[in-house]
Scaffold this motif. Sequence first.
Motif, short mmCIF file in Angstrom:
data_model
loop_
_atom_site.label_atom_id
_atom_site.label_comp_id
_atom_site.label_asym_id
_atom_site.label_seq_id
_atom_site.Cartn_x
_atom_site.Cartn_y
_atom_site.Cartn_z
N SER A 365 0.76 -1.26 -0.01
CA SER A 365 -0.05 0.02 -0.30
C SER A 365 0.87 1.23 0.17
O SER A 365 1.94 1.47 1.04
N GLY A 366 0.73 2.10 -1.03
CA GLY A 366 1.68 3.08 -1.20
C GLY A 366 3.05 2.60 -1.40
O GLY A 366 3.29 1.97 -2.25
N GLU A 367 4.28 2.99 -0.63
CA GLU A 367 5.21 2.67 -0.96
C GLU A 367 5.89 1.67 0.22
O GLU A 367 7.07 1.17 0.34
N SER A 368 4.74 0.81 0.88
CA SER A 368 5.02 0.05 2.00
C SER A 368 4.65 -1.53 1.58
O SER A 368 3.56 -1.46 1.00
N ALA A 369 5.36 -2.42 2.11
CA ALA A 369 4.88 -3.80 1.61
C ALA A 369 4.70 -4.48 3.10
O ALA A 369 6.01 -4.19 3.85
N GLN A 370 4.19 -5.59 3.27
CA GLN A 370 3.80 -6.14 4.81
C GLN A 370 3.05 -7.47 4.34
O GLN A 370 2.14 -7.51 3.55
N PRO A 371 3.24 -8.34 5.39
CA PRO A 371 2.32 -9.39 5.36
C PRO A 371 1.01 -9.28 6.04
O PRO A 371 0.73 -8.28 6.74
N SER A 372 0.02 -9.83 5.62
CA SER A 372 -1.39 -9.62 6.13
C SER A 372 -1.41 -9.99 7.22
O SER A 372 -0.86 -10.84 7.95
N TRP A 373 -2.50 -9.57 8.15
CA TRP A 373 -2.82 -10.12 9.45
C TRP A 373 -3.02 -11.66 9.50
O TRP A 373 -2.40 -12.28 10.43
N ARG A 374 -3.55 -12.10 8.64
CA ARG A 374 -4.04 -13.53 8.58
C ARG A 374 -2.65 -14.35 8.36
O ARG A 374 -2.44 -15.40 9.17
N LEU A 375 -1.81 -13.79 7.69
CA LEU A 375 -0.54 -14.43 7.53
C LEU A 375 0.34 -14.49 8.88
O LEU A 375 0.77 -15.59 9.34
N ILE A 376 0.41 -13.37 9.30
CA ILE A 376 1.18 -13.12 10.71
C ILE A 376 0.41 -14.13 11.61
O ILE A 376 1.42 -14.92 12.52
N THR A 377 -0.80 -14.13 11.75
CA THR A 377 -1.49 -15.05 12.78
C THR A 377 -1.04 -16.66 12.67
O THR A 377 -0.85 -17.14 13.50
N ALA A 378 -1.07 -16.96 11.18
CA ALA A 378 -0.73 -18.36 11.11
C ALA A 378 0.76 -18.62 11.30
O ALA A 378 1.03 -19.69 11.96
N LEU A 379 1.63 -17.74 10.96
CA LEU A 379 2.95 -17.94 11.29
C LEU A 379 3.18 -17.84 12.78
O LEU A 379 4.18 -18.66 13.42
N ARG A 380 2.49 -17.16 13.47
CA ARG A 380 2.74 -17.12 15.08
C ARG A 380 2.39 -18.44 15.61
O ARG A 380 3.04 -18.93 16.38
N LEU A 381 1.27 -18.93 14.97
CA LEU A 381 0.85 -20.27 15.58
C LEU A 381 1.83 -21.26 15.16
O LEU A 381 2.05 -22.15 16.04
N TYR A 382 2.19 -21.39 14.08
CA TYR A 382 3.21 -22.46 13.44
C TYR A 382 4.54 -22.29 14.48
O TYR A 382 5.15 -23.35 14.70
N CYS A 383 5.11 -21.18 14.66
CA CYS A 383 6.19 -21.01 15.21
C CYS A 383 6.17 -21.34 16.84
O CYS A 383 7.15 -21.76 17.60
N LEU A 384 4.98 -21.28 17.28
CA LEU A 384 4.69 -21.54 18.63
C LEU A 384 4.72 -23.11 18.76
O LEU A 384 5.25 -23.53 19.59
N PHE A 385 4.36 -23.88 17.93
CA PHE A 385 4.28 -25.19 18.01
C PHE A 385 5.68 -25.68 17.82
O PHE A 385 6.29 -26.81 18.31
N VAL A 386 6.55 -25.21 16.75
CA VAL A 386 7.91 -25.56 16.52
C VAL A 386 8.77 -25.22 17.63
O VAL A 386 9.65 -26.12 17.98
N SER A 387 8.48 -24.34 18.55
CA SER A 387 9.44 -23.89 19.70
C SER A 387 9.00 -24.72 20.68
O SER A 387 9.77 -25.08 21.46
N ASN A 388 7.71 -25.15 20.88
CA ASN A 388 7.29 -25.95 22.03
C ASN A 388 7.58 -27.38 21.81
O ASN A 388 7.34 -28.43 22.61
#
Length: 465
Positions: A365-388
Amino acid sequence: MAHAGNNINVSIMANISNAQSSLNCRWSKLLAWLKTQGMKTGADDLLVECKETPTAGNGLFARTSCTPSSLLFAVPPQALMNIKTLKSLYPTSGPTPLTATQMISLHLYINRPHGSEDSLDPHYGPYISTLPREFDSHPLTWIVRSKSGTESGGVLLLRYLPPSVHASLVKLHDRFCQDRAVVREYLQTANSYISSKYDTHLANIDDSSASNYVWAWLNVNTRCIYYRLKASKEDPDNLTLCPILDFANHSPNGSHMTPAPSDADIWDTAPVKPIGRGFRFLSPADVSVQEGKEIFLAYGAHPNRTLFVEYGFVNKLLGEVEITDGEVDVQDVVESLILDHKSGVFVKSVLEDEGYWGDWTLYCSGESAQPSWRLITALRLYCLFVSNNTIQHNAIQPWRDVIAGKREIISDGNELAWKELLITICDVIVPKAQASLDSLKSDSAEFELLVAAAVKQRALRGDNF
C-alpha cells in the motif's frame, strides 16, 4: 528489399485504415440504435466518442472540454443488457433458473457475430457488434484450450504462471464450467422455444462450440458493471452490460468517470424497477477533462493477479518505488511449510477452527509492503508449535489471547521466529518469480518479486508490521 518493405508498410496502413473505418461504422450504427431506444445522442448530450488508442485497442475520449462532474452520457434502461431486460426472451420456469451471468452469456452465445460481420440479433445486434471479436489473449481461453488438447502460444504460457496466479485461474475456470453446465442444461429444455424466437436451430454447447461460449462468458465477466436491479444491494444479479461504457479502458491513475447513483440507490426502493433516467456517467469530480483526452474507468483497487485472471491484463510496473497497491498470494508456500511439519495437521485444524486457514498474502500500500494479518497469525501459531515441540491445546492459549486482543504478542522469541520465517518465505517467492521473469516477460511475476523483496527488506530491518 526496400520495395518489399514499402509494400509491407502500405499493407499495415491499409489494415489500420480498414479497422478505423469499421470502428466508425459500428459506432455510428450503435448511436443510431441507441437513439431508437430513447437515448439522447446530440452534441450536448453525448460528450464522449470512441477512438483507437496506441496500445489498448479502443477507448473513450472527450468530444469537448468537460467541467468536473459533467454528465458524459446517459443510457436508457431498455438499452442495457441484464437479467430484467432479457427475462422475456428466456423463460426460467424450467428446472434451473438462470443467473444474470448465465442469461447474458447465453444471449451473447446465441447471437455472436460471424467473423467480421455484424450480429443478427434483432434486439441488441448493433450493440453486440461493438463487443470484442475474440479473447485469444485472456488466460481463461488458454486453459479451456488446454483442456481440449489444443496447442497454442497462450496454452504454452500457462506453465510459466506463478502458482498463486495459476490457482486463481483454476478458480475462475471452475466458475466458468459451472455456468456453462447450467446453460447447457437449460438449453436442453428450452431449445425449441429459443429456436422459434430466433428462427434457427440452436446447437447445444459442446466441445465444438465451446469457444463461442468462452467468448460470451468473458464478455460478461470482463465488461459487466454493477447496476442495482434487486431488492438486496448485495444480490449477484445486480449487474449489466452497458453500451458506450464498454469502450472505456481501465487505468489505476488518470481521469476516471463515475456512475451516478441510480433511482433505486437514491430511494433504496424494493422491488427495484429499471426505470427513471437510466444509467448515467459523470466526468471526474475533482478535475476538468480537456477535449481529446481519454477518460478511463477504474475497475477497482485490484492486485495484478486479479486483473490478469479476471480481465486479461495487468497494470504496468514502473519500478520498485512505484509498486502499485495490491497483494501476492503465498498460500501454496505457507501451506506446504505447515503441513510438512509433524504438527502440521493439528496446526491446520486450529487455524480452520478459528477461521485463519488460507487467504495468506503479502500486500503493498503506497510505498510500504507487509504480510497480511492472517499470515502473521498463522506464522505465530506455527512457530509456537515449532518452539514447544508439542501438540497440546493449552499451549496455544497465548496465541488465542493475541487474536482476541488481550495481549500484543505471544513472546519476544515468537516474534523473532515468525519474522525469520517470513524472510524464508520471501526467499522462496523471489527466485520463483525471477524464474518466471527469465522464462517469460511477466508483469505479474515482476510484481510478486518486488513485493516479496520489499517485505523481506522490512523484516531484515526489524520493522514492526
